[in-house]
Design a protein around this motif. Structure first.
Motif, PDB file in Angstrom:
ATOM      1  N   THR A  33       0.834  -1.201   0.000  1.00  0.00           N
ATOM      2  CA  THR A  33       0.000   0.000   0.000  1.00  0.00           C
ATOM      3  C   THR A  33       0.865   1.247   0.000  1.00  0.00           C
ATOM      4  O   THR A  33       0.610   2.208  -0.741  1.00  0.00           O
ATOM      5  CB  THR A  33      -0.929  -0.003   1.227  1.00  0.00           C
ATOM      6  N   ALA A  34       1.907   1.245   0.833  1.00  0.00           N
ATOM      7  CA  ALA A  34       2.810   2.397   0.896  1.00  0.00           C
ATOM      8  C   ALA A  34       3.487   2.642  -0.442  1.00  0.00           C
ATOM      9  O   ALA A  34       3.621   3.793  -0.891  1.00  0.00           O
ATOM     10  CB  ALA A  34       3.847   2.178   1.994  1.00  0.00           C
ATOM     11  N   LEU A  35       3.918   1.580  -1.114  1.00  0.00           N
ATOM     12  CA  LEU A  35       4.581   1.734  -2.411  1.00  0.00           C
ATOM     13  C   LEU A  35       3.630   2.328  -3.445  1.00  0.00           C
ATOM     14  O   LEU A  35       4.004   3.245  -4.197  1.00  0.00           O
ATOM     15  CB  LEU A  35       5.103   0.377  -2.892  1.00  0.00           C
ATOM     16  N   GLU A  36       2.402   1.816  -3.477  1.00  0.00           N
ATOM     17  CA  GLU A  36       1.441   2.323  -4.456  1.00  0.00           C
ATOM     18  C   GLU A  36       1.113   3.790  -4.203  1.00  0.00           C
ATOM     19  O   GLU A  36       1.038   4.593  -5.140  1.00  0.00           O
ATOM     20  CB  GLU A  36       0.169   1.471  -4.422  1.00  0.00           C
ATOM     21  N   LEU A  42       1.958  10.695  -3.330  1.00  0.00           N
ATOM     22  CA  LEU A  42       1.552  11.112  -1.997  1.00  0.00           C
ATOM     23  C   LEU A  42       2.703  11.001  -1.010  1.00  0.00           C
ATOM     24  O   LEU A  42       3.608  10.168  -1.182  1.00  0.00           O
ATOM     25  CB  LEU A  42       0.370  10.264  -1.506  1.00  0.00           C
ATOM     26  N   ARG A  43       2.656  11.827   0.010  1.00  0.00           N
ATOM     27  CA  ARG A  43       3.605  11.727   1.118  1.00  0.00           C
ATOM     28  C   ARG A  43       3.111  10.641   2.065  1.00  0.00           C
ATOM     29  O   ARG A  43       1.969  10.694   2.539  1.00  0.00           O
ATOM     30  CB  ARG A  43       3.716  13.065   1.853  1.00  0.00           C
ATOM     31  N   ARG A 176      10.966   6.090  -3.192  1.00  0.00           N
ATOM     32  CA  ARG A 176      10.014   7.003  -3.827  1.00  0.00           C
ATOM     33  C   ARG A 176       9.533   8.091  -2.869  1.00  0.00           C
ATOM     34  O   ARG A 176       8.561   8.780  -3.148  1.00  0.00           O
ATOM     35  CB  ARG A 176       8.841   6.205  -4.380  1.00  0.00           C
ATOM     36  N   GLY A 177      10.189   8.188  -1.703  1.00  0.00           N
ATOM     37  CA  GLY A 177       9.896   9.282  -0.795  1.00  0.00           C
ATOM     38  C   GLY A 177       9.163   8.934   0.476  1.00  0.00           C
ATOM     39  O   GLY A 177       8.967   9.804   1.336  1.00  0.00           O
TER      40      GLY A 177
END
Length: 443
Positions: A33-36, A42-43, A176-177
């Motif tokens: 979920t975090a990767l997507e 999104l942050r 990716r942040g």
């Protein structure tokens, strides 16, 4: 940690003051979920009370399968298979993903017919399951000693290495942040005007507009603090792995007596095909009516056990102040003892059925807690009573393979994008809106 070795992920030192979304739980669902979300720009803060992938996400069988799933999961699993194909390239790491095929064996003509009926769930998809005859099984698995009627073979099914997957996905999200925060339990939610406004972690607050609870076996406890009805129990599954073994099968195999899949190191992960233990705990009584249909249908696959776990869980508080340590901080990883009898019996039966395994040497045994719902399909849903709060849990032993697809669907729901599949079957409200809760497949 006595469980399987997991590729380490070192958490960020700095706690962000504000993000768009906080994801609670560093298993394959939370990391996906975090990767997507990060890929959508999104942050994101990924908060894990212990280490990334240290619970069931590293303790499962490592199967990536669409075959013999609950039909309600098939569309999402089809998307997950598509994501798995490029996940190694996307993360920049070898996850051990291989299309090796899976065979579900049939001991009777009735099982053959049932498995062939199931295969129709793949109509309209660009891949098929095929019912093999007993002769074709013997050709696929030379030396096989079992008197079987056939088996359902799905060539697109495969495997990956659970000890690598969640860590790799978490690192990709960070690249990716996303902030990756380990040993950083979320104690609770803060709200403003009835909606999510932030979380309180053991290291301090993080402001946000959305939260995703992907806490696996811990999700029920967290949801309970918010007054949510999330019927979920822990089911114990035990596994062993062998040292490298020459001449073993490439496809994974499921049978009544054992299940196995080849590992990247040449060994095998082996478990009981029907071996699960349910500890009698206070919540087993609380959710007895929710789970009664499942108990009736799957009694042959469950072993109920009463012991110290009842007292341990009875001591866990259901509420706590956000400025005080939470139960999540007192248990960084669930690490239950495996049932040696169960896994060793499975290995003994495998040796009798497939003599190549007579040379197999046990390298390690472990166990993990599966987060199970009454209908054995997950919750992937917004929570209507608390705007900004979302839940992705209850994958009932099917979560590893479907995880990347579930992460994408959850990200779509959070952002309001058109979802990759219809999420209706996975809504939380099905447990309270009078819907018929039906167990179509086993745990």
């Amino acid at each position: 940690m006595p469980g399987p070795y997991v590729v380490p992920v070192h958490g960020d030192a700095e706690l962000p003051k504000e993000v768009d979304v906080v994801v609670i739980g560093g298993g394959i669902i939370g990391t996906s979920t975090a990767l997507e979300l990060a890929d959508m720009g999104l942050r994101v803060a990924l908060c894990e009370k212990g280490g990334i992938g240290h619970e069931q996400s590293s303790r499962n069988w490592g199967w990536v399968r669409i075959s013999m799933r609950d039909p309600r999961e098939v569309p999402l699993m089809a998307e997950a298979l598509r994501i798995w194909e490029t996940l190694g390239q996307r993360t920049g790491r070898d996850l051990g993903y291989r299309r090796a095929g899976i065979v579900f064996t049939c001991a009777s003509e009735a099982e053959c017919a049932a498995n062939e009926r199931w295969s129709r769930n793949l109509d309209g998809y660009p891949f098929r399951s095929r019912l093999l005859s007993a002769g074709e099984l013997r050709e696929m698995f030379p030396g096989w000693n079992m008197a079987l009627k056939g088996g359902l073979h799905t060539a697109i099914d495969g495997r990956a290495e659970p000890q690598r997957a969640a860590p790799a996905i978490a690192e990709a999200a960070r690249a990716r942040g996303a902030a990756v925060l380990t040993e950083c339990a979320v104690r609770g939610i803060e709200t403003a005007a009835g909606a999510v406004s932030g979380v309180v972690t053991e290291r301090g607050p993080i402001a946000c507009k959305a939260v995703v609870l992907a806490g696996g076996a811990w999700s029920n406890l967290f949801a309970g603090t918010l007054g949510l009805h999330l019927p979920q129990l822990k089911v114990l599954n035990s596994v062993l792995r062998t040292e490298p073994l020459e001449g073993g099968p490439g496809p994974a195999i499921w049978g009544d007596d054992f299940a196995l899949r080849r590992r990247e190191d040449g060994g095998y992960t082996i478990a009981s095909g029907h071996g699960n233990i349910i500890d009698i705990v206070p919540k087993a009584f609380r959710y007895a009516l929710d789970f009664l249909p499942a108990y009736r249908k799957e009694w042959h696959a469950l072993a109920f056990r009463f012991g110290w776990r009842f007292i341990d869980e009875a001591r866990i508080p259901n509420r706590w102040a956000l400025d005080e340590p939470s139960p999540f901080e007192y248990c960084r990883a669930l690490d239950p003892k495996p049932s040696v009898r169960m896994v060793d019996t499975a290995l003994a039966r495998l040796k009798a059925a497939y003599p190549v395994f007579e040379k197999a040497k046990v390298a390690q045994r472990w166990a993990g807690y599966i987060d199970v719902t009454p209908d054995a399909i997950p919750v992937i849903s917004r929570v209507d009573s608390l705007p900004g709060f979302h839940i992705a849990t209850g994958f009932s032993g099917h979560g590893f393979g479907i995880g990347p697809g579930a992460g994408r669907l959850m990200a779509d729901i959070v952002t309001g994008r058109t979802p990759i599949v219809d999420p209706r079957e996975f809504r939380l409200s099905r447990f309270t809106d009078g819907s018929k809760i039906e167990l179509l497949t086993g745990f």
